[in-house]
Write an enzyme that holds these catalytic residues in place. Structure first.
Site, PDB file in Angstrom:
ATOM      1  N   TYR A 123       3.233  10.347  -5.677  1.00  0.00           N
ATOM      2  CA  TYR A 123       2.062  11.335  -6.447  1.00  0.00           C
ATOM      3  C   TYR A 123       2.050  12.574  -6.511  1.00  0.00           C
ATOM      4  O   TYR A 123       1.165  13.346  -6.981  1.00  0.00           O
ATOM      5  CB  TYR A 123       0.773  10.538  -6.472  1.00  0.00           C
ATOM      6  CG  TYR A 123       0.376   9.114  -7.118  1.00  0.00           C
ATOM      7  CD1 TYR A 123       1.099   7.955  -6.967  1.00  0.00           C
ATOM      8  CD2 TYR A 123      -0.604   9.435  -8.244  1.00  0.00           C
ATOM      9  CE1 TYR A 123       0.674   6.943  -7.777  1.00  0.00           C
ATOM     10  CE2 TYR A 123      -0.953   8.149  -8.902  1.00  0.00           C
ATOM     11  CZ  TYR A 123      -0.015   7.140  -8.668  1.00  0.00           C
ATOM     12  OH  TYR A 123      -0.479   5.872  -9.390  1.00  0.00           O
ATOM     13  N   LYS A 190       5.037  -0.077   3.705  1.00  0.00           N
ATOM     14  CA  LYS A 190       6.339  -1.100   3.530  1.00  0.00           C
ATOM     15  C   LYS A 190       7.407  -0.285   4.488  1.00  0.00           C
ATOM     16  O   LYS A 190       8.500  -0.006   3.859  1.00  0.00           O
ATOM     17  CB  LYS A 190       6.806  -0.807   1.803  1.00  0.00           C
ATOM     18  CG  LYS A 190       7.920  -1.710   1.619  1.00  0.00           C
ATOM     19  CD  LYS A 190       7.510  -3.151   1.255  1.00  0.00           C
ATOM     20  CE  LYS A 190       8.731  -3.896   0.768  1.00  0.00           C
ATOM     21  NZ  LYS A 190       8.321  -5.425   0.664  1.00  0.00           N
ATOM     22  N   ASP A 223       3.131  -5.843   0.157  1.00  0.00           N
ATOM     23  CA  ASP A 223       3.354  -7.247  -0.672  1.00  0.00           C
ATOM     24  C   ASP A 223       2.610  -8.330  -0.003  1.00  0.00           C
ATOM     25  O   ASP A 223       1.677  -9.025  -0.722  1.00  0.00           O
ATOM     26  CB  ASP A 223       5.013  -7.579  -1.049  1.00  0.00           C
ATOM     27  CG  ASP A 223       5.717  -7.347   0.208  1.00  0.00           C
ATOM     28  OD1 ASP A 223       5.339  -6.739   1.280  1.00  0.00           O
ATOM     29  OD2 ASP A 223       7.036  -7.741   0.028  1.00  0.00           O
ATOM     30  N   ASP A 247      -3.372   3.120  -4.936  1.00  0.00           N
ATOM     31  CA  ASP A 247      -3.496   3.173  -6.551  1.00  0.00           C
ATOM     32  C   ASP A 247      -3.883   1.787  -7.122  1.00  0.00           C
ATOM     33  O   ASP A 247      -4.616   1.405  -7.859  1.00  0.00           O
ATOM     34  CB  ASP A 247      -2.479   4.153  -7.496  1.00  0.00           C
ATOM     35  CG  ASP A 247      -3.007   4.190  -8.797  1.00  0.00           C
ATOM     36  OD1 ASP A 247      -3.996   4.049  -9.279  1.00  0.00           O
ATOM     37  OD2 ASP A 247      -2.204   4.436  -9.654  1.00  0.00           O
TER      38      ASP A 247
END
Ligand code: NAD
Length: 359
Positions: A123, A190, A223, A247
């Site tokens: 972002y 991640k 995930d 987000d």
């Protein structure tokens, strides 16, 4: 009196801002509201969606309650919301997600707080359009310095994660947990795939966690976190995330508690804070006295706590919660049937909340 900028926004913004202001005043909090404009309505009159006087007011008074603002499409303006966050370096996006009895949801008893990093990651807005000369130059450089090759006509978005940016957001999550009497912080990443960005995030999270031995710490791969939140949300408490995962998971968690109508938010930095609902300006409902004011009112509750007005915050939250639980004086979206003719308007729901506080 405490000065607070009230940015009334556009679309449904002015209606819910007025109701929220009245509810906050009814708590007895001594707020001096400094009215400020932003959005497409002021743009139509003055040619800019964010007048200098609004920027100046936010710089000067530092705390704002902001109703939603439409992001004008095709005008060259990037989001005004992003601009305001950058102006005050509001690096925290705080999103509590709490079940309220009477709100339709598959879950009850959810009480999660998401702490999203607001300035870095994908972002950051560092992007390279495909086939531009600088993009080709960048791809050539990357292909010369990496074993992996990028297809020459690709577009590129950059994901910066810094140790400083990570440390300050993780520290905020722990401080918040401590202050609010919460038991655990979960850091989401991640790191198994993006070793130099998410790997760094995880390493710094673990370092900061060592300073807070009174609060439990754990990490989760993003995930897996999504699945866990859907299956076992009760296992989690305060969750700290980089910008993009924050987000996405904010919306997931808003879904767990019944959607946008009850999802408040705050953008916080060292120099100030802006409190706003998660939802947007819903232009199709503008001027109809129809939509649910609760998300902005609960953002006002967060603001009262931030200002140290804890009793006033609790009074307002209790009144909101009890009006929703009774299910009588509520807007259409909080009724079992959205076409229920007994649904009340935005103003009337605000008045019911004020009546509760007067009892
Ligand atoms: P939106 O949240 O404005 O509306 C989507 C739908 O959600 C609405 O049509 C309505 O059915 C429902 N909804 C939203 N708020 C509600 C409320 N208070 N009560 C009852 N129902 C409600 O999302 P959108 O249509 O994608 O965005 C409209 C504009 O808002 C866009 O220009 C977007 O950029 C902007 N936006 C602004 C903010 C902000 O100011 N922080 C946040 C998100 C979107």
């Amino acid at each position: 009196m405490i000065d607070v900028c009230l940015i009334t926004g556009d679309g449904i913004g002015p209606e819910i801002a007025e109701v929220t202001k009245n509810c906050i005043d009814a708590t007895g909090a001594k707020i001096n509201w400094v009215m400020a404009e932003a959005g497409v309505d002021v743009m139509a009159r003055e040619g800019t969606p964010l007048p200098d006087r609004t920027v100046e007011a936010m710089r000067r008074f530092k705390v704002g309650l902001k109703a939603p603002i439409t992001t004008p499409v095709g005008t060259g303006f990037r989001s005004i919301n992003v601009h305001l966050r950058q102006l005050l370096d509001l690096y925290v996006c705080l999103r509590p997600c709490k079940s309220y009895k009477g709100v339709r949801s598959k879950y009850s008893d959810i009480d999660l707080v998401l702490v999203r990093e607001n300035t870095e990651d994908l972002y950051a807005g560092i992007e390279f359009e495909r086939n531009k000369s600088e993009t080709t130059e960048l791809i050539n450089w990357l292909n010369a310095h990496s074993k992996k090759q990028i297809t020459p006509n690709s577009g590129i978005s950059i994901k910066p994660i810094s140790p400083e940016g990570t440390a300050r957001i993780v520290r905020f999550a722990f401080e918040y947990a401590r202050k609010m009497g919460r038991r655990k912080v979960t850091s989401v990443h991640k790191a198994n795939i993006m070793k130099y960005t998410d790997g760094l995030w995880l390493e710094v999270s673990r370092q900061v966690a060592k300073e807070y031995t009174d609060i439990e710490f754990e990490d989760r791969i993003v995930d897996n976190m999504c699945m866990q939140l859907v299956q076992k949300p009760e296992l989690y408490d305060v969750i700290v995330l980089p910008n993009l995962y924050g987000d996405i998971l904010s919306d997931l968690c808003a879904g767990l508690v019944g959607g946008l109508g009850v999802a408040p938010g705050a953008n916080i930095g060292e120099k100030g804070a802006i409190f706003e609902a998660t939802h947007g300006s819903a232009p199709k409902y503008a001027g109809q006295n129809k939509v649910n004011p609760v998300a902005l009112i609960l953002s006002g509750v967060l603001m009262l706590r931030y200002l140290g007005l804890v009793a006033e915050a609790e009074k307002l939250e209790k009144a909101v919660s009890s009006v929703i639980a009774e299910g009588k004086d509520v807007t259409y979206d909080l009724k079992d049937d959205r076409n229920d003719p007994t649904a009340v308007g935005t103003t009337e729901m605000g008045q019911a909340i004020i009546r509760k506080m007067k009892r």
